[in-house]
Design a protein around this motif. Structure first.
Motif, mmCIF file in Angstrom:
data_model
loop_
_atom_site.group_PDB
_atom_site.id
_atom_site.type_symbol
_atom_site.label_atom_id
_atom_site.label_comp_id
_atom_site.label_asym_id
_atom_site.label_seq_id
_atom_site.Cartn_x
_atom_site.Cartn_y
_atom_site.Cartn_z
ATOM 1 N N SER A 574 0.736 -1.322 0.666
ATOM 2 C CA SER A 574 0.107 -0.061 -0.137
ATOM 3 C C SER A 574 0.958 1.219 0.168
ATOM 4 C CB SER A 574 -0.679 -0.212 0.828
ATOM 5 O OG SER A 574 -1.869 -1.423 1.202
ATOM 6 N N ALA A 575 1.829 1.558 0.484
ATOM 7 C CA ALA A 575 2.965 2.474 0.572
ATOM 8 C C ALA A 575 3.734 2.577 -0.563
ATOM 9 C CB ALA A 575 3.793 1.533 1.784
ATOM 10 N N CYS A 576 3.869 1.592 -1.477
ATOM 11 C CA CYS A 576 4.247 1.719 -2.483
ATOM 12 C C CYS A 576 3.133 1.924 -3.964
ATOM 13 C CB CYS A 576 4.461 0.401 -3.168
ATOM 14 S SG CYS A 576 5.956 -0.400 -2.337
ATOM 15 N N GLN A 577 2.438 2.171 -3.439
ATOM 16 C CA GLN A 577 0.856 2.358 -4.101
ATOM 17 C C GLN A 577 1.533 3.548 -4.182
ATOM 18 O OE1 GLN A 577 -1.750 -0.174 -2.683
ATOM 19 N NE2 GLN A 577 -1.997 -0.778 -4.606
ATOM 20 N N ALA A 578 1.045 4.502 -2.882
ATOM 21 C CA ALA A 578 1.177 5.281 -2.794
ATOM 22 C C ALA A 578 2.092 6.813 -2.942
ATOM 23 C CB ALA A 578 0.674 6.135 -0.904
ATOM 24 N N HIS A 579 3.256 5.991 -2.599
ATOM 25 C CA HIS A 579 4.531 6.435 -2.776
ATOM 26 C C HIS A 579 4.285 6.957 -5.050
ATOM 27 C CE1 HIS A 579 8.802 8.260 -2.268
ATOM 28 N NE2 HIS A 579 8.176 8.637 -2.959
ATOM 29 N N SER A 580 3.843 5.366 -5.703
ATOM 30 C CA SER A 580 3.994 5.805 -6.865
ATOM 31 C C SER A 580 3.145 6.580 -7.414
ATOM 32 C CB SER A 580 4.077 4.294 -7.601
ATOM 33 O OG SER A 580 4.480 3.401 -7.227
ATOM 34 N N GLY A 581 1.524 6.359 -6.584
ATOM 35 C CA GLY A 581 0.975 7.430 -7.288
ATOM 36 C C GLY A 581 0.929 8.812 -6.553
ATOM 37 N N THR A 582 1.509 9.630 -6.146
ATOM 38 C CA THR A 582 2.057 10.950 -5.966
ATOM 39 C C THR A 582 2.937 11.332 -6.947
ATOM 40 O OG1 THR A 582 2.386 10.116 -3.286
ATOM 41 C CG2 THR A 582 3.404 11.934 -4.437
#
Length: 898
Positions: A574-582
């Protein structure tokens, strides 16, 4: 010789002499003790302290610096400036005193046509530490300086250290004789205005064990390797080579000063004497403008945005001092759109990235000026009222609570209050202001968690770092076998942690991501035989060391224990999703709004992202939808995500965005999504393909400061959950109003319209009832010195109601006899007052604006308006009656004079 050319010659000279040219670090540095880089050696501190091994034996740089401790002195003397550039050459265990002196002499005395600075050798005066016979011998051996021009000086002048235990040593400063017109002869010990210091050669040769003051310290012994750290002020050498009096008149600063003088109709230097103390106030203000505009340009260029704390407050203060100085010089219109481009034209020669990012820089600066102009309009009246009240009561100190109210309610910085009060002959109760500010901060932080990185005792972290750097495995694995190399509790090293304790665990290797770059730390566990630790935070207290804050569930855990460190897999995904999403949202934002919409800060945690960007207006619903669509199309296209390592110059050539507020080493990590579509310098964890980000929905857009907007979004399952909640709300609303979902907008719009119509009818009825009583109120008039005086308190009421009633009553009183009407009320807990006078009263010198200020002073506030009607307010509703009495007394006083 232009400043940019001096810079170029410096770097070329040392590069030819075996030095690696190191680019300037950003003004924002990762040193917890510094707001900004304040010296040329700051980026090299880890090498001088022995925390890291330098990648070169010799280096040179021209480092951007900002010092703000003497900001009030800017413009008053020729020596105080905020932004400056420091030329430096550094040796790490390579050459020492002989090499430093030889190189310095060669550069400064080589003729300009041969690539040097061409200074007259007969005007150069070196100083050395009083006991440094070796340095004196080298100056005599290697240069043409006679012994009588080499000056011995004490610890205060010619010994350098960082103020803490560590490297230190004697230094040799180089001065230039600017001529008899600047002061008496006799060398630096006699006059440092005539003899200007422009270069300091620091000979780091000792390890200082205890440092009590600049001149009081203990030396443990010699350093293992002798180092050189030099600093030449670029602005100082420019003033010498350009033949001008001071830094404000060099080619990178003076054009702003000249433009400011042109805009205000002032003639710089016309009324100044020779000494700094003779400077005309207009000259001081012009210098403030020139210095602060350039400093603001450089700070915003490196990612600082105006704010009320830390770096942001320093920038805000400089921008506002510039604007106010221009106003004091007589220029009332917006000034930064005229001045900032002038500074850009001079500084872009050395820093071309300023031109690339100028749209963003300008948006932030101009928005801050607009905000400050509004602040001045409201706050100045309040301050003037408070000053007048203090003086009328015979006081000489503005109360701390009044200064705090100006800051808290009207956005008036305390420094501005200090300056404006001083101009009117008052001091400010700084202790009272500081106490109230501290109380406010403590209230704000009452529910916040303490930061867990453990900076309280940096020596602990230095000792642990000396055992070796943490092997960071977060990019490659979620589970690592490791060994406990250190345990810390409350800033002190311990041998073990017991069940129920909270502390920091240092491992020789870790798969945990430490909080940085806007991404929060990983969640997970550390376990061994008999011990189970919950990881609640991961930080880097110093470079190269990772500390895991843990809660010991079972134990104990001891130093040397083998452990298994396991990151929560779902958390990391979920953290990877959020950072790539940024990154995806940032790229989409720039695609829709243009390249000036550059990220200025971010925060992401599992399922959620927040992105701050430079923009000076809110986004329409259509624009937000377009950004969201572009972002989701990129997710759908399953773009490849990869991380590359390269040098910082290579990354810039590659088109990677270096985000503000971050510091980067020589080798950087570039994360790209879809090739050139998104390339950013980033140390965070990411998905492997954009499709893994999952659903992305923007949930909010708002302002977070002058010229800075904020987007918030959910990604992955959190985005789906958010949309499900929204769908449920829509379904509930549809049921409540008995409509289909697609009919909601029209149906609710009609209901809101009917509600507003009903509210208007109620308001009209209330006002009719209010004015119906006006005839009765007229019967309660007083005669005050031949003036008809009528006052009425409405209780809880708004300003429009009070104003309407006062105007109605004034009309009922007629025009033949002088009359004054005072209306008071309390709105949202704060008192307000409206005063109206008729023409006959004004003819007697009785003006509404003056009477309102009289009332507002009693109420602890301010106000103003026209002679016929004026409005004000205050802080204390219990003094409404007292305020009315004060107005009545003032009416009587004015009537008696006429």
């Amino acid at each position: 010789m232009e400043t940019a050319e001096i810079r170029r010659r410096w770097l070329n000279f040392f590069e030819k002499n075996g030095h690696t040219v190191v680019p300037s670090a950003p003004l924002i540095h990762d040193d917890p003790n510094l707001l900004f880089v304040n010296a040329g050696m700051v980026p090299f501190k880890p090498y001088f302290l022995g925390q890291q091994t330098p990648p070169w034996d010799r280096a040179t740089s021209v480092q951007k610096c900002v010092r703000t401790q003497d900001i009030e002195e800017v413009g008053k003397t020729s020596r105080h400036g905020t932004f400056f550039q420091m030329n430096g050459n550094f040796s790490f265990g390579d050459y020492f005193k002989e090499g430093a002196i030889k190189l310095a002499w060669e550069l400064i005395t080589t003729p300009q046509e041969a690539g040097g600075f061409g200074l007259d050798p007969d005007r150069i005066w070196p100083t050395v530490f009083e006991d440094d016979d070796e340095a004196i011998a080298l100056w005599l051996e290697l240069t043409d300086v006679p012994k009588e021009r080499i000056v011995r000086r004490g610890l205060a002048d010619n010994y350098w250290h960082m103020g803490v235990p560590g490297p230190g040593g004697p230094c040799s400063e180089i001065f230039y004789d600017r001529g008899a017109e600047y002061g008496p002869n006799g060398g630096p010990a006699v006059d440092e205005d005539r003899f200007m210091e422009f270069w300091n050669l620091v000979f780091m040769q000792y390890d200082l064990s205890v440092v009590r003051s600049k001149v009081d310290f203990d030396i443990a012994g010699p350093l293992p390797a002798q180092n050189i750290d030099t600093g030449m002020g670029l602005e100082r050498i420019a003033s010498i080579l350009q033949g001008v009096d001071n830094m404000y008149e060099i080619d990178e600063v003076y054009p702003v000063l000249a433009r400011a003088a042109e805009m205000t109709g002032k003639e710089y230097g016309k009324n100044s004497g020779q000494s700094a103390g003779d400077s005309h106030p207009d000259d001081v203000r012009l210098r403030v403008v020139a210095d602060h505009v350039r400093s603001s340009l450089m700070l915003i260029g490196d990612g600082v945005t105006p704010g009320n704390e830390g770096r942001g407050y320093v920038l805000r203060r400089m921008l506002r001092r510039s604007v106010r100085s221009m106003r004091l010089l007589g220029f009332e219109d917006p000034c930064l759109p005229e001045l900032l481009p002038v500074s850009l034209e001079r500084m872009k020669q050395s820093y071309p990235e300023l031109e690339t990012g100028f749209d963003r820089i300008a948006q932030i600066a101009y928005a801050e000026e607009d905000a400050f102009r509004r602040t001045l309009a409201s706050g100045t009246t309040i301050l003037d009222t408070a000053v007048a009240r203090t003086k009328s009561e015979g006081g000489s100190v503005l109360a701390g609570d009044q200064a705090f109210a100006l800051h808290d309610t009207y956005g008036f910085p305390i420094d501005l209050t200090l300056e404006m009060a001083q101009e009117q002959g008052l001091e400010v109760d700084r202790e009272g202001f500081t106490r109230l500010m501290q109380e406010q901060r403590e209230r704000a932080k009452a529910d916040a968690k303490a930061k867990k990185s453990g900076h309280a005792n940096t020596e602990v972290w230095k000792d642990l770092r000396a055992l070796g750097a943490t092997d960071f495995r977060a990019y490659e694995e979620l589970t690592s076998e490791a060994t406990v190399v250190g345990l810390v509790v409350d800033g002190e090293r311990v041998e073990e942690l017991e069940p129920g304790q909270r502390g920091q665990v240092i491992l020789d290797r870790t798969p945990f991501y430490a909080e940085s770059g806007g991404q929060i730390a990983d969640d997970g566990v550390i376990s061994s035989d008999g011990a189970h630790l919950k990881v609640v935070d991961v930080q880097r207290p110093i470079k190269g060391l990772i500390a895991h804050t843990v809660e010991v569930l079972t134990g104990p855990i001891r130093i040397g224990s083998p452990v298994l460190a396991e990151v929560d897999e779902e958390w990391r995904l979920s953290a990877c999703q959020a950072h790539s999403g940024t990154h995806v949202v940032h790229a989409a934002l720039r695609q829709v709004l243009g390249p000036s919409a550059l990220q200025s800060g971010s925060y992401n945690k599992p399922g959620y992202l927040r992105l701050d960007f430079a923009w000076n207006q809110g986004l329409s619903a259509a624009t937000r939808s377009e950004i969201e669509e572009v972002a989701n199309l990129a997710v759908r296209q399953d773009l490849p995500v990869r991380a590359l390592h390269m040098t910082l110059p290579e990354a810039r050539d590659f088109g990677a965005l270096a985000l503000f507020g971050e510091t980067y080493g020589e080798t950087v990590r570039v994360v790209e999504i879809g090739g050139p579509w998104s390339r950013e310098l980033c140390g965070g964890t990411h998905v492997r393909h954009s499709s893994q980000v999952g659903a992305l929905t923007i949930t909010g857009e708002s302002s977070v400061g002058s010229g800075v907007r904020r987007l918030e979004a959910f990604v992955g399952m959190d985005a789906l959950r958010f949309l499900a909640r929204e769908r449920a709300i829509v379904a509930e609303l549809a049921t409540l109003v008995n409509a289909q979902p697609h009919e909601l907008t029209e149906r609710i719009g009609a209901m809101v319209t009917r509600l507003k119509d009903a509210e208007r009818e109620l308001d009209k009825a209330r006002k009719d009832a209010l004015f119906a009583d006006a005839a009765k109120l007229v019967d309660g008039v007083k005669d005050v010195g031949g003036v008809t005086f009528l006052a009425h308190h409405l209780g809880e009421a708004g300003a429009d109601d009070v104003r309407g009633l006062v105007l109605d009553l004034r009309g009922r009183l007629g025009v033949d006899r002088p009359s004054v009407v005072v209306g008071t009320a309390v709105a949202k807990g704060r008192p307000l007052v409206v005063v109206a006078t008729n023409e006959a009263a004004r003819a007697k010198g009785i003006k509404a604006g003056e009477l309102v200020r009289t009332a507002a002073t009693t109420l602890g506030g301010g106000g103003g308006g026209k002679d016929d009607i004026a409005q004000g307010g205050g802080q204390d509703p219990t003094k409404v009656g007292e305020a009315t009495n004060a107005v009545e007394w003032r009416v009587g006083e004015l009537a008696a004079r006429s």
